[in-house]
Design a protein around this motif. Structure first.
Motif, PDB file in Angstrom:
ATOM      1  N   TYR A 109       0.838  -1.203   0.000  1.00 10.84           N
ATOM      2  CA  TYR A 109       0.000   0.000   0.000  1.00 10.84           C
ATOM      3  C   TYR A 109       0.871   1.250   0.000  1.00 10.84           C
ATOM      4  CZ  TYR A 109       1.029   0.948   4.939  1.00 10.84           C
ATOM      5  OH  TYR A 109       1.669   1.255   6.114  1.00 10.84           O
ATOM      6  N   ILE A 110       0.266   2.362  -0.376  1.00  5.19           N
ATOM      7  CA  ILE A 110       0.891   3.674  -0.260  1.00  5.19           C
ATOM      8  C   ILE A 110      -0.099   4.583   0.460  1.00  5.19           C
ATOM      9  CG2 ILE A 110       2.487   3.595  -2.224  1.00  5.19           C
ATOM     10  CD1 ILE A 110       0.321   4.934  -3.927  1.00  5.19           C
ATOM     11  N   SER A 111       0.413   5.653   1.065  1.00  6.40           N
ATOM     12  CA  SER A 111      -0.429   6.627   1.753  1.00  6.40           C
ATOM     13  C   SER A 111      -0.123   8.014   1.210  1.00  6.40           C
ATOM     14  CB  SER A 111      -0.165   6.604   3.263  1.00  6.40           C
ATOM     15  OG  SER A 111      -0.426   5.332   3.804  1.00  6.40           O
ATOM     16  N   PHE A 112      -1.137   8.849   1.142  1.00  3.59           N
ATOM     17  CA  PHE A 112      -0.946  10.234   0.724  1.00  3.59           C
ATOM     18  C   PHE A 112      -2.093  11.065   1.286  1.00  3.59           C
ATOM     19  CE2 PHE A 112      -2.562   7.516  -2.652  1.00  3.59           C
ATOM     20  CZ  PHE A 112      -3.738   8.128  -3.058  1.00  3.59           C
ATOM     21  N   ILE A 113      -2.122  12.342   0.998  1.00  2.00           N
ATOM     22  CA  ILE A 113      -3.060  13.273   1.613  1.00  2.00           C
ATOM     23  C   ILE A 113      -4.496  12.768   1.556  1.00  2.00           C
ATOM     24  CG2 ILE A 113      -3.214  14.650  -0.515  1.00  2.00           C
ATOM     25  CD1 ILE A 113      -3.655  17.115   1.296  1.00  2.00           C
ATOM     26  N   HIS A 114      -5.150  12.679   2.715  1.00  2.78           N
ATOM     27  CA  HIS A 114      -6.534  12.245   2.898  1.00  2.78           C
ATOM     28  C   HIS A 114      -6.783  10.794   2.486  1.00  2.78           C
ATOM     29  CE1 HIS A 114      -7.218  16.240   4.059  1.00  2.78           C
ATOM     30  NE2 HIS A 114      -7.515  16.774   2.890  1.00  2.78           N
ATOM     31  N   THR A 115      -5.726  10.067   2.131  1.00  5.83           N
ATOM     32  CA  THR A 115      -5.860   8.637   1.817  1.00  5.83           C
ATOM     33  C   THR A 115      -4.942   7.858   2.747  1.00  5.83           C
ATOM     34  OG1 THR A 115      -6.413   9.061  -0.505  1.00  5.83           O
ATOM     35  CG2 THR A 115      -5.610   6.862   0.038  1.00  5.83           C
ATOM     36  N   LYS A 116      -5.554   7.148   3.690  1.00  8.73           N
ATOM     37  CA  LYS A 116      -4.790   6.404   4.689  1.00  8.73           C
ATOM     38  C   LYS A 116      -4.084   5.211   4.050  1.00  8.73           C
ATOM     39  CE  LYS A 116      -5.369   4.130   9.187  1.00  8.73           C
ATOM     40  NZ  LYS A 116      -6.356   3.737  10.226  1.00  8.73           N
ATOM     41  N   ARG A 117      -4.814   4.499   3.187  1.00 11.49           N
ATOM     42  CA  ARG A 117      -4.238   3.342   2.502  1.00 11.49           C
ATOM     43  C   ARG A 117      -4.768   3.262   1.078  1.00 11.49           C
ATOM     44  NH1 ARG A 117      -2.257  -1.177   5.793  1.00 11.49           N
ATOM     45  NH2 ARG A 117      -2.525  -2.417   3.916  1.00 11.49           N
ATOM     46  N   PHE A 118      -3.865   3.057   0.163  1.00 11.86           N
ATOM     47  CA  PHE A 118      -4.208   2.706  -1.211  1.00 11.86           C
ATOM     48  C   PHE A 118      -3.585   1.340  -1.428  1.00 11.86           C
ATOM     49  CE2 PHE A 118      -3.483   2.397  -5.750  1.00 11.86           C
ATOM     50  CZ  PHE A 118      -4.602   2.990  -6.331  1.00 11.86           C
ATOM     51  N   ASP A 119      -4.388   0.289  -1.302  1.00 12.23           N
ATOM     52  CA  ASP A 119      -3.883  -1.085  -1.358  1.00 12.23           C
ATOM     53  C   ASP A 119      -3.735  -1.534  -2.813  1.00 12.23           C
ATOM     54  OD1 ASP A 119      -3.833  -1.744   1.500  1.00 12.23           O
ATOM     55  OD2 ASP A 119      -5.998  -1.464   1.374  1.00 12.23           O
ATOM     56  N   TYR A 120      -2.560  -2.028  -3.141  1.00  8.16           N
ATOM     57  CA  TYR A 120      -2.318  -2.358  -4.548  1.00  8.16           C
ATOM     58  C   TYR A 120      -1.256  -3.454  -4.695  1.00  8.16           C
ATOM     59  CZ  TYR A 120       2.266  -0.118  -4.515  1.00  8.16           C
ATOM     60  OH  TYR A 120       3.583   0.193  -4.251  1.00  8.16           O
ATOM     61  N   LYS A 121      -1.195  -3.966  -5.909  1.00  2.34           N
ATOM     62  CA  LYS A 121      -0.117  -4.852  -6.326  1.00  2.34           C
ATOM     63  C   LYS A 121       0.300  -4.411  -7.720  1.00  2.34           C
ATOM     64  CE  LYS A 121       0.912  -9.673  -7.513  1.00  2.34           C
ATOM     65  NZ  LYS A 121       0.357 -11.035  -7.670  1.00  2.34           N
ATOM     66  N   LEU A 122       1.599  -4.356  -7.952  1.00  2.00           N
ATOM     67  CA  LEU A 122       2.110  -3.914  -9.255  1.00  2.00           C
ATOM     68  C   LEU A 122       2.795  -5.073  -9.959  1.00  2.00           C
ATOM     69  CD1 LEU A 122       2.435  -0.999 -10.744  1.00  2.00           C
ATOM     70  CD2 LEU A 122       4.847  -1.359 -10.221  1.00  2.00           C
ATOM     71  N   ILE A 123       2.398  -5.325 -11.198  1.00  2.00           N
ATOM     72  CA  ILE A 123       3.100  -6.312 -12.032  1.00  2.00           C
ATOM     73  C   ILE A 123       4.078  -5.539 -12.890  1.00  2.00           C
ATOM     74  CG2 ILE A 123       2.834  -8.064 -13.823  1.00  2.00           C
ATOM     75  CD1 ILE A 123       0.059  -8.635 -12.680  1.00  2.00           C
ATOM     76  N   SER A 124       5.349  -5.821 -12.734  1.00  2.00           N
ATOM     77  CA  SER A 124       6.446  -5.023 -13.300  1.00  2.00           C
ATOM     78  C   SER A 124       6.308  -4.804 -14.806  1.00  2.00           C
ATOM     79  CB  SER A 124       7.795  -5.684 -13.006  1.00  2.00           C
ATOM     80  OG  SER A 124       8.018  -5.747 -11.613  1.00  2.00           O
ATOM     81  N   PRO A 125       6.823  -3.650 -15.275  1.00  2.00           N
ATOM     82  CA  PRO A 125       6.701  -3.312 -16.694  1.00  2.00           C
ATOM     83  C   PRO A 125       7.460  -4.265 -17.619  1.00  2.00           C
ATOM     84  CG  PRO A 125       8.129  -1.739 -15.547  1.00  2.00           C
ATOM     85  CD  PRO A 125       7.490  -2.587 -14.507  1.00  2.00           C
ATOM     86  N   VAL A 126       6.842  -4.545 -18.761  1.00  2.00           N
ATOM     87  CA  VAL A 126       7.434  -5.402 -19.787  1.00  2.00           C
ATOM     88  C   VAL A 126       7.241  -4.714 -21.131  1.00  2.00           C
ATOM     89  CG1 VAL A 126       7.309  -7.636 -20.955  1.00  2.00           C
ATOM     90  CG2 VAL A 126       6.913  -7.511 -18.494  1.00  2.00           C
TER      91      VAL A 126
END
Length: 351
Positions: free
Chosen positions: A322-339
């Motif tokens: 997850y990442i956090s930023f203004i007014h967003t406590k959690r942004f839950d994600y998974k990233l599949i690397s660029p190809v």
């Protein structure tokens, strides 16, 4: 930049004698003019101007004049459709005549087959001038001016991800339609006025595919800021949440390349949907903005917060989930690397 330069030159000139000021201003104006010319020339030389060769054209009711300019991985297609015999005439049904629209559309072909869209485009990728019919088809509603219809259509180069990197032969079909549908739905007109086909060569950049899977987001909810009563329009006043991607982005305020948007979750403390967005980019560490917004039915949407960084930055936080930023406590994600999905070697191996 030139205007600011001239403004300060005038201020400096006020402190000089009239004769000296005149010479000084003329000198600065000449410098500004030549600087502007050199800048425009540099942009022109850095851009690509493919020559369009006419393959065929149905001239029944007019003719096309298309031009293409490619710069910074953006194709700008300018189309002029001229019909000297066309006159806007009034008939007995004046309201009907007033509601006619004229649409110029272009379809891109490779090996005489329409170039397809990536499957993910149908759900999330947003472009108001894209017809989502599984092919790269753009349109623009146009209006007559001196018997000429004009359209200026922008096409990001990542739409051509099915073509191999390097020089490609591409064909475009250009169409002009006259459209009308009455308010009662009884009268419908979709008349093709003309169409033309043109072939040209263009260079396709390397295009990378990165998959961003979002499992939902949780908004900040504490004594400092709470989503409750942040939207007074409907319900409890909770925001109608959705999130977006803008890429490429030069900085945290660069929303000039709006890329994708999710559906809206109404009256919510967050966003609980699961979305998979394929991000097509020109380099594996391209910058992007993830924006969280509150949809407004009447006025412009409200900004709730955003994250700015590179695909590489998201990869580094991948282990956290997850990442956090203004007014967003959690942004839950998974990233599949660029190809890289259109490398020349990959295309040759497939052949």
């Amino acid at each position: 930049m030139g205007e600011i330069f001239i403004f300060f030159s005038v201020l400096i000139g006020l402190f000089l004698q009239k004769k000296q000021m005149r010479k000084y201003l003329i000198f600065l104006l000449l410098i500004s003019f030549f600087s502007s010319c050199i800048s425009d020339l540099d942009k022109y030389l850095d851009s690509e101007h493919p020559k369009l060769v006419k393959v065929s054209e149905i001239k029944g009711k007019g003719e096309f004049k298309p031009e293409i300019n490619i710069s910074d991985n953006m194709m700008v297609l300018s189309v002029a459709y001229r019909n000297p015999d066309f006159l806007i005439s009034r008939n007995s049904n004046e309201n009907m005549e007033d509601t006619f629209t004229y649409q110029i559309s272009v379809v891109f072909y490779s090996d005489n087959k329409p170039i397809p869209l990536a499957p993910s485009f149908s759900s999330y990728v947003y472009n108001p001038n894209l017809l989502k019919n599984n092919t790269v088809t753009f349109f623009e509603v146009s209006y007559w001016s001196r018997n000429t219809l004009s359209a200026r259509i922008q096409v990001p180069m990542y739409y051509f991800n099915h073509l191999p990197q390097g020089k490609n032969s591409v064909m475009i079909g250009v169409y002009c339609h006259k459209k009308y549908k009455s308010t009662d739905g009884l009268i419908s007109i979709n008349e093709m006025l003309s169409c033309g086909y043109y072939r040209f060569q263009m260079n396709i950049p390397e295009i990378y595919s990165t998959k961003l899977i979002c499992y939902g987001l949780e908004l900040q909810n504490d004594s400092i800021w709470s989503p409750y009563n942040s939207d007074f329009s409907f319900g409890k006043g909770l925001p109608d949440v959705y999130w977006t991607i803008s890429t490429p982005a030069e900085n945290e305020k660069d929303y000039s390349h709006f890329y994708a948007t999710t559906p809206v979750q109404w009256n919510s403390y967050g966003y609980t949907g699961t979305d998979t967005i394929e991000i097509l980019s020109y380099k594996p560490n391209q910058n992007l903005i993830i924006g969280v917004n509150d949809y407004d039915r009447v006025f412009s949407d409200d900004y709730l917060g955003s994250w700015f960084g590179s695909i590489e930055d998201l990869e580094k936080s991948n282990s956290d989930g997850y990442i956090s930023f203004i007014h967003t406590k959690r942004f839950d994600y998974k990233l599949i690397s660029p190809v890289c999905i259109n490398s020349k070697k990959k295309s040759e191996d497939q052949e």
